[in-house]
Design a protein around this motif. Structure first.
Motif, PDB file in Angstrom:
ATOM      1  N   ALA A  57       9.285  13.599  46.395  1.00  0.00           N
ATOM      2  CA  ALA A  57       8.021  12.969  46.811  1.00  0.00           C
ATOM      3  C   ALA A  57       8.181  12.396  48.211  1.00  0.00           C
ATOM      4  O   ALA A  57       9.186  11.758  48.520  1.00  0.00           O
ATOM      5  N   GLY A  58       7.197  12.653  49.048  1.00  0.00           N
ATOM      6  CA  GLY A  58       7.210  12.122  50.402  1.00  0.00           C
ATOM      7  C   GLY A  58       7.949  12.966  51.422  1.00  0.00           C
ATOM      8  O   GLY A  58       7.913  12.666  52.608  1.00  0.00           O
ATOM      9  N   ALA A  59       8.635  14.015  50.982  1.00  0.00           N
ATOM     10  CA  ALA A  59       9.353  14.876  51.925  1.00  0.00           C
ATOM     11  C   ALA A  59       8.349  15.678  52.738  1.00  0.00           C
ATOM     12  O   ALA A  59       7.327  16.131  52.219  1.00  0.00           O
ATOM     13  N   LEU A  60       8.633  15.835  54.021  1.00  0.00           N
ATOM     14  CA  LEU A  60       7.728  16.548  54.917  1.00  0.00           C
ATOM     15  C   LEU A  60       8.013  18.047  54.912  1.00  0.00           C
ATOM     16  O   LEU A  60       9.169  18.464  54.961  1.00  0.00           O
ATOM     17  N   THR A  61       6.951  18.836  54.896  1.00  0.00           N
ATOM     18  CA  THR A  61       7.110  20.280  55.020  1.00  0.00           C
ATOM     19  C   THR A  61       7.473  20.605  56.464  1.00  0.00           C
ATOM     20  O   THR A  61       7.356  19.754  57.362  1.00  0.00           O
ATOM     21  N   THR A  62       7.876  21.826  56.698  1.00  0.00           N
ATOM     22  CA  THR A  62       8.208  22.256  58.059  1.00  0.00           C
ATOM     23  C   THR A  62       6.999  22.098  58.972  1.00  0.00           C
ATOM     24  O   THR A  62       7.123  21.607  60.093  1.00  0.00           O
ATOM     25  N   ALA A  63       5.828  22.486  58.499  1.00  0.00           N
ATOM     26  CA  ALA A  63       4.610  22.364  59.312  1.00  0.00           C
ATOM     27  C   ALA A  63       4.322  20.903  59.630  1.00  0.00           C
ATOM     28  O   ALA A  63       3.933  20.566  60.758  1.00  0.00           O
ATOM     29  N   GLU A  64       4.517  20.025  58.659  1.00  0.00           N
ATOM     30  CA  GLU A  64       4.285  18.597  58.900  1.00  0.00           C
ATOM     31  C   GLU A  64       5.291  18.032  59.895  1.00  0.00           C
ATOM     32  O   GLU A  64       4.934  17.222  60.757  1.00  0.00           O
ATOM     33  N   ARG A  65       6.550  18.465  59.797  1.00  0.00           N
ATOM     34  CA  ARG A  65       7.568  18.020  60.763  1.00  0.00           C
ATOM     35  C   ARG A  65       7.212  18.467  62.184  1.00  0.00           C
ATOM     36  O   ARG A  65       7.334  17.700  63.132  1.00  0.00           O
ATOM     37  N   GLU A  66       6.772  19.725  62.301  1.00  0.00           N
ATOM     38  CA  GLU A  66       6.396  20.240  63.625  1.00  0.00           C
ATOM     39  C   GLU A  66       5.209  19.472  64.188  1.00  0.00           C
ATOM     40  O   GLU A  66       5.170  19.159  65.375  1.00  0.00           O
ATOM     41  N   GLU A  67       4.236  19.158  63.343  1.00  0.00           N
ATOM     42  CA  GLU A  67       3.071  18.389  63.776  1.00  0.00           C
ATOM     43  C   GLU A  67       3.479  16.980  64.188  1.00  0.00           C
ATOM     44  O   GLU A  67       2.989  16.449  65.194  1.00  0.00           O
ATOM     45  N   LEU A  68       4.390  16.373  63.459  1.00  0.00           N
ATOM     46  CA  LEU A  68       4.869  15.038  63.797  1.00  0.00           C
ATOM     47  C   LEU A  68       5.560  15.033  65.162  1.00  0.00           C
ATOM     48  O   LEU A  68       5.317  14.148  65.984  1.00  0.00           O
ATOM     49  N   VAL A  69       6.381  16.032  65.420  1.00  0.00           N
ATOM     50  CA  VAL A  69       7.051  16.158  66.718  1.00  0.00           C
ATOM     51  C   VAL A  69       6.016  16.305  67.830  1.00  0.00           C
ATOM     52  O   VAL A  69       6.101  15.642  68.866  1.00  0.00           O
ATOM     53  N   ARG A  70       5.018  17.168  67.594  1.00  0.00           N
ATOM     54  CA  ARG A  70       3.976  17.389  68.601  1.00  0.00           C
ATOM     55  C   ARG A  70       3.206  16.101  68.880  1.00  0.00           C
ATOM     56  O   ARG A  70       2.961  15.745  70.032  1.00  0.00           O
ATOM     57  N   LEU A  71       2.841  15.394  67.832  1.00  0.00           N
ATOM     58  CA  LEU A  71       2.070  14.155  68.011  1.00  0.00           C
ATOM     59  C   LEU A  71       2.887  13.066  68.686  1.00  0.00           C
ATOM     60  O   LEU A  71       2.368  12.321  69.527  1.00  0.00           O
ATOM     61  N   ARG A  72       4.157  12.952  68.339  1.00  0.00           N
ATOM     62  CA  ARG A  72       5.019  11.955  69.010  1.00  0.00           C
ATOM     63  C   ARG A  72       5.157  12.264  70.488  1.00  0.00           C
ATOM     64  O   ARG A  72       5.159  11.358  71.322  1.00  0.00           O
ATOM     65  N   ARG A  73       5.278  13.546  70.824  1.00  0.00           N
ATOM     66  CA  ARG A  73       5.375  13.941  72.232  1.00  0.00           C
ATOM     67  C   ARG A  73       4.085  13.577  72.965  1.00  0.00           C
ATOM     68  O   ARG A  73       4.107  13.043  74.073  1.00  0.00           O
ATOM     69  N   LYS A  74       2.946  13.838  72.317  1.00  0.00           N
ATOM     70  CA  LYS A  74       1.657  13.538  72.933  1.00  0.00           C
ATOM     71  C   LYS A  74       1.491  12.031  73.131  1.00  0.00           C
ATOM     72  O   LYS A  74       1.011  11.584  74.176  1.00  0.00           O
ATOM     73  N   VAL A  75       1.893  11.233  72.158  1.00  0.00           N
ATOM     74  CA  VAL A  75       1.818   9.773  72.282  1.00  0.00           C
ATOM     75  C   VAL A  75       2.686   9.305  73.449  1.00  0.00           C
ATOM     76  O   VAL A  75       2.272   8.464  74.255  1.00  0.00           O
ATOM     77  N   ARG A  76       3.903   9.852  73.569  1.00  0.00           N
ATOM     78  CA  ARG A  76       4.799   9.482  74.666  1.00  0.00           C
ATOM     79  C   ARG A  76       4.162   9.802  76.017  1.00  0.00           C
ATOM     80  O   ARG A  76       4.203   8.994  76.947  1.00  0.00           O
ATOM     81  N   GLU A  77       3.550  10.995  76.120  1.00  0.00           N
ATOM     82  CA  GLU A  77       2.887  11.380  77.366  1.00  0.00           C
ATOM     83  C   GLU A  77       1.718  10.448  77.675  1.00  0.00           C
ATOM     84  O   GLU A  77       1.521  10.043  78.825  1.00  0.00           O
ATOM     85  N   MET A  78       0.956  10.090  76.662  1.00  0.00           N
ATOM     86  CA  MET A  78      -0.195   9.199  76.869  1.00  0.00           C
ATOM     87  C   MET A  78       0.275   7.800  77.263  1.00  0.00           C
ATOM     88  O   MET A  78      -0.338   7.153  78.120  1.00  0.00           O
ATOM     89  N   GLU A  79       1.370   7.324  76.664  1.00  0.00           N
ATOM     90  CA  GLU A  79       1.908   6.020  77.033  1.00  0.00           C
ATOM     91  C   GLU A  79       2.354   6.017  78.494  1.00  0.00           C
ATOM     92  O   GLU A  79       2.143   5.042  79.216  1.00  0.00           O
ATOM     93  N   GLN A  80       2.958   7.114  78.949  1.00  0.00           N
ATOM     94  CA  GLN A  80       3.379   7.224  80.345  1.00  0.00           C
ATOM     95  C   GLN A  80       2.166   7.225  81.267  1.00  0.00           C
ATOM     96  O   GLN A  80       2.177   6.585  82.328  1.00  0.00           O
ATOM     97  N   THR A  81       1.117   7.930  80.874  1.00  0.00           N
ATOM     98  CA  THR A  81      -0.108   7.965  81.673  1.00  0.00           C
ATOM     99  C   THR A  81      -0.722   6.574  81.772  1.00  0.00           C
ATOM    100  O   THR A  81      -1.139   6.140  82.852  1.00  0.00           O
ATOM    101  N   ILE A  82      -0.776   5.871  80.657  1.00  0.00           N
ATOM    102  CA  ILE A  82      -1.332   4.510  80.649  1.00  0.00           C
ATOM    103  C   ILE A  82      -0.513   3.599  81.545  1.00  0.00           C
ATOM    104  O   ILE A  82      -1.060   2.769  82.290  1.00  0.00           O
ATOM    105  N   GLU A  83       0.811   3.746  81.509  1.00  0.00           N
ATOM    106  CA  GLU A  83       1.675   2.926  82.351  1.00  0.00           C
ATOM    107  C   GLU A  83       1.396   3.188  83.835  1.00  0.00           C
ATOM    108  O   GLU A  83       1.272   2.251  84.630  1.00  0.00           O
ATOM    109  N   VAL A  84       1.283   4.452  84.201  1.00  0.00           N
ATOM    110  CA  VAL A  84       0.998   4.805  85.598  1.00  0.00           C
ATOM    111  C   VAL A  84      -0.365   4.262  86.019  1.00  0.00           C
ATOM    112  O   VAL A  84      -0.511   3.695  87.105  1.00  0.00           O
ATOM    113  N   LEU A  85      -1.365   4.422  85.168  1.00  0.00           N
ATOM    114  CA  LEU A  85      -2.702   3.922  85.498  1.00  0.00           C
ATOM    115  C   LEU A  85      -2.707   2.401  85.624  1.00  0.00           C
ATOM    116  O   LEU A  85      -3.396   1.848  86.491  1.00  0.00           O
ATOM    117  N   GLY A  86      -1.954   1.728  84.776  1.00  0.00           N
ATOM    118  CA  GLY A  86      -1.853   0.268  84.874  1.00  0.00           C
ATOM    119  C   GLY A  86      -1.235  -0.161  86.187  1.00  0.00           C
ATOM    120  O   GLY A  86      -1.707  -1.106  86.831  1.00  0.00           O
TER     121      GLY A  86
END
Length: 98
Positions: A57-86
């Motif tokens: 229970a609670g284990a992530l499928t391969t597709a869910e792991r890939e989506e998590l990696v993609r979303l974390r990367r996107k959040v990191r990029e957005m945080e960098q953009t916000i920092e630059v804009l600030g």
């Protein structure tokens, strides 16, 4: 010993997992025969179970792991953009032309 790990294709991993299921041999025996680590092959077998809905229970499928990696990367990029804009906002606020 090298500090780099081998990367195996998804097809190779699927074939290795299928061999474990069809051969009646242990994961360690199959791993030795095909030249991969038993721990790695065991992880592939466990991930296959999870992907088929048979994992813990609670284990992530391969597709869910890939989506998590993609979303974390996107959040990191957005945080960098916000920092630059600030910083740009602060710069222009301090250097207004009078």
């Amino acid at each position: 010993m090298s500090n780099t790990s081998k990367r195996y294709t998804p097809e190779f991993k699927r074939a290795a997992v299928a061999l474990v299921h069809s051969s009646g041999k242990t994961v360690t025996e199959v791993a030795r025969e095909i030249g991969v680590s038993a721990e790695g092959l065991r992880n592939w077998v466990n991930q296959d179970k999870t992907n088929r809905g048979q994992g813990p229970a609670g284990a992530l499928t391969t597709a869910e792991r890939e989506e998590l990696v993609r979303l974390r990367r996107k959040v990191r990029e957005m945080e960098q953009t916000i920092e630059v804009l600030g910083k740009a906002t602060a710069f222009f606020a301090n250097h207004k032309t009078k």
